[in-house]
Design an enzyme around this catalytic site. Structure first.
Site, PDB file in Angstrom:
ATOM      1  N   LYS A  40       9.541  10.756  -5.694  1.00 20.14           N
ATOM      2  CA  LYS A  40       9.681   9.560  -6.730  1.00 20.14           C
ATOM      3  C   LYS A  40       8.517   9.141  -7.259  1.00 20.14           C
ATOM      4  O   LYS A  40       7.251   9.777  -6.778  1.00 20.14           O
ATOM      5  CB  LYS A  40      10.280   8.347  -5.773  1.00 20.14           C
ATOM      6  N   ARG A 135      16.740  -4.003   2.823  1.00 16.04           N
ATOM      7  CA  ARG A 135      16.383  -3.828   1.513  1.00 16.04           C
ATOM      8  C   ARG A 135      17.562  -2.942   0.459  1.00 16.04           C
ATOM      9  O   ARG A 135      17.825  -3.461  -0.086  1.00 16.04           O
ATOM     10  CB  ARG A 135      14.938  -2.998   1.744  1.00 16.04           C
ATOM     11  N   TYR A 256     -19.771  -6.995 -16.326  1.00 19.84           N
ATOM     12  CA  TYR A 256     -19.215  -8.305 -16.918  1.00 19.84           C
ATOM     13  C   TYR A 256     -19.389  -9.306 -15.542  1.00 19.84           C
ATOM     14  O   TYR A 256     -19.428  -9.117 -14.396  1.00 19.84           O
ATOM     15  CB  TYR A 256     -17.633  -8.120 -16.891  1.00 19.84           C
ATOM     16  N   MET A 304     -12.679  -1.594 -17.728  1.00 16.82           N
ATOM     17  CA  MET A 304     -11.351  -0.872 -18.235  1.00 16.82           C
ATOM     18  C   MET A 304     -11.773   0.614 -18.196  1.00 16.82           C
ATOM     19  O   MET A 304     -10.845   1.167 -17.845  1.00 16.82           O
ATOM     20  CB  MET A 304     -10.950  -1.264 -19.706  1.00 16.82           C
TER      21      MET A 304
HETATM   22  C1  LIG Z   1       9.553   6.536  -0.220  1.00 14.68           C
HETATM   23  C2  LIG Z   1      10.565   6.939   0.911  1.00 14.68           C
HETATM   24  C3  LIG Z   1      10.495   8.011   1.876  1.00 14.68           C
HETATM   25  C4  LIG Z   1       9.128   8.761   1.876  1.00 14.68           C
HETATM   26  O1  LIG Z   1       8.141   7.995   2.661  1.00 14.68           O
HETATM   27  P1  LIG Z   1       6.645   8.440   2.988  1.00 14.68           P
HETATM   28  O2  LIG Z   1       5.994   7.218   3.741  1.00 14.68           O
HETATM   29  O3  LIG Z   1       6.294   8.381   1.481  1.00 14.68           O
HETATM   30  O4  LIG Z   1       6.636   9.773   3.605  1.00 14.68           O
HETATM   31  C5  LIG Z   1      11.411   8.220   2.692  1.00 14.68           C
HETATM   32  N1  LIG Z   1      12.776   7.939   2.654  1.00 14.68           N
HETATM   33  C6  LIG Z   1      12.949   6.653   1.625  1.00 14.68           C
HETATM   34  C7  LIG Z   1      14.208   5.902   1.709  1.00 14.68           C
HETATM   35  C8  LIG Z   1      11.779   6.261   0.843  1.00 14.68           C
HETATM   36  O5  LIG Z   1      12.060   5.241   0.035  1.00 14.68           O
END
Ligand SMILES: *Cc1c(COP(=O)(O)O)cnc(C)c1O
Length: 360
Positions: A40, A135, A256, A304
């Site tokens: 993801k 969740r 800054y 930045m």
């Molecule tokens: C992001 C996620 C993972 C992977 O988790 P990591 O801690 O990055 O290994 C696995 N299962 C679900 C449902 C996730 O949202």
């Protein structure tokens, strides 16, 4: 020497060979259990289009992404992979899933009904059962009540999964509670593969492994066992060029609001990287960079596009020389800590402004 970053200010090197080695290393924790890859957020900022094919060539056949659009991007580079979309089925999106042969991870009765109406049991999907995160997913009682419901059969469930709340803290009691509850859930769905373990969950032992591992972060070099030696190979290296050097006297301010004042004569270097590149401003005054292997503190507020370093102790500091912001002793977990966050956020924040260099 030619400019290391080809006019982009900073260069990001992503080691695809290390990602593959990490995937194999994680799989070796559970011999015989298939290992998926969670890709993801553009493969944790590392670039899905490069990372996914490298894992596919190594034998990874199942990937997880968060959104339909990410699934479509995955499908574009992996025509044959099994792709699950973790955030579920948005209203009306089922035909788009079917078109790209993507599998939603269904998390509510509404999603199950919508998917079942279209798929009639012919198109696979996963079922998310919530064992503590509150969740995503059906509650355990909801899932158990659904076992003999025809709507479930019509939804074509081919994977039952849950997610661990505190896997990176192996001493938390909730791990054992979730592992036990998920074992009950799995037993209620005989013949359907089950998946529980994220990166850290893989290191909680066999009871967490089930039929499919789901690591993300550790593939990209993050430590799945905080506080213990990191078994993963580093993946990401971020280097920025020194654009200027200057010598200042006691009392001179840096950046800054002059948030740093020189306590004595100091040599400062200005790096061509800043928060707009994804290097977090919250690491101001706390982060470090390596110049010729010497750890140099970041001074004052991160701008930045620029960062000021104290290179007084770093003889290698020259105009055009690289400073390492992520890499070597500065792993993603360390950088996350300096920024008051976690390495995950450092990775997913890696900007599109860097020149990206993929190595095998
Ligand atoms: C992001 C996620 C993972 C992977 O988790 P990591 O801690 O990055 O290994 C696995 N299962 C679900 C449902 C996730 O949202």
């Amino acid at each position: 020497m030619s400019a290391p970053s080809l006019g982009h200010g900073a260069r990001l090197t992503i080691d695809l060979g290390a990602i593959v080695a990490n995937w194999r290393r994680l799989g070796a924790e559970a011999p015989g259990t298939p290992c998926a890859a969670v890709l993801k957020a553009d493969a944790y900022g590392c670039g899905l289009a490069a990372v996914a094919p490298a894992l596919w060539r190594a034998g990874c056949r199942i990937i997880f992404v968060a959104h339909l659009a990410e699934g479509e991007a995955a499908r574009a580079v992996l025509p044959e992979a099994t792709v699950y979309v973790l955030n579920g089925l948005p209203p009306g999106a089922a035909p788009a899933f079917v078109r790209r042969n993507l599998r939603p991870v269904l998390g509510s009765l509404a999603e199950i009904e919508e998917w079942a109406a279209l798929s009639q049991g012919l198109l696979p999907a996963a079922l998310h059962v919530d064992t503590g995160m509150n969740r995503l997913g059906l509650s355990v009682p909801e899932a158990l009540a659904l076992v003999r419901d025809p709507r479930l059969k019509a939804a074509g469930i081919d994977l039952v999964m849950s997610h661990l709340v505190s896997a990176e803290r192996p001493d938390e009691a909730i791990n054992l509670r979730q592992i036990a509850e998920f074992a009950d859930v799995r037993a209620a769905f005989p013949g359907i593969p089950a998946s529980l373990a994220n990166s850290s969950g893989i290191f909680l032992g066999e009871a967490a492994h089930h039929d499919l591992l789901r690591p993300g972060y550790a593939l990209f070099g993050g430590n799945p066992r905080p506080g213990k030696p990191n078994p993963m190979r580093p993946v990401v290296r971020l280097e920025a060029e020194i654009v200027q050097l200057r010598d200042v006297e006691a009392g001179a301010g840096a950046g800054y609001n002059a948030r740093w004042i020189a306590p004595g004569p100091r040599r400062l270097a200005t790096l061509s990287v800043g928060y707009a590149d994804g290097y977090p401003r919250s690491a101001s005054g706390r982060g470090r960079a390596l110049v010729g292997g010497v750890s140099c503190p970041i001074l004052g507020l991160i701008s930045m596009d620029l960062i000021i370093l104290d290179v007084t102790e770093a003889p290698a500091a020259r105009r055009g020389a690289p400073a390492v912001l992520i890499g070597d002793a500065l792993d993603v977990d360390t950088v996350g800590q300096a920024a008051g966050t976690i390495g995950y956020e450092i990775l997913t924040g890696l900007g599109s402004r860097y020149v990206r260099n993929y190595v095998e």
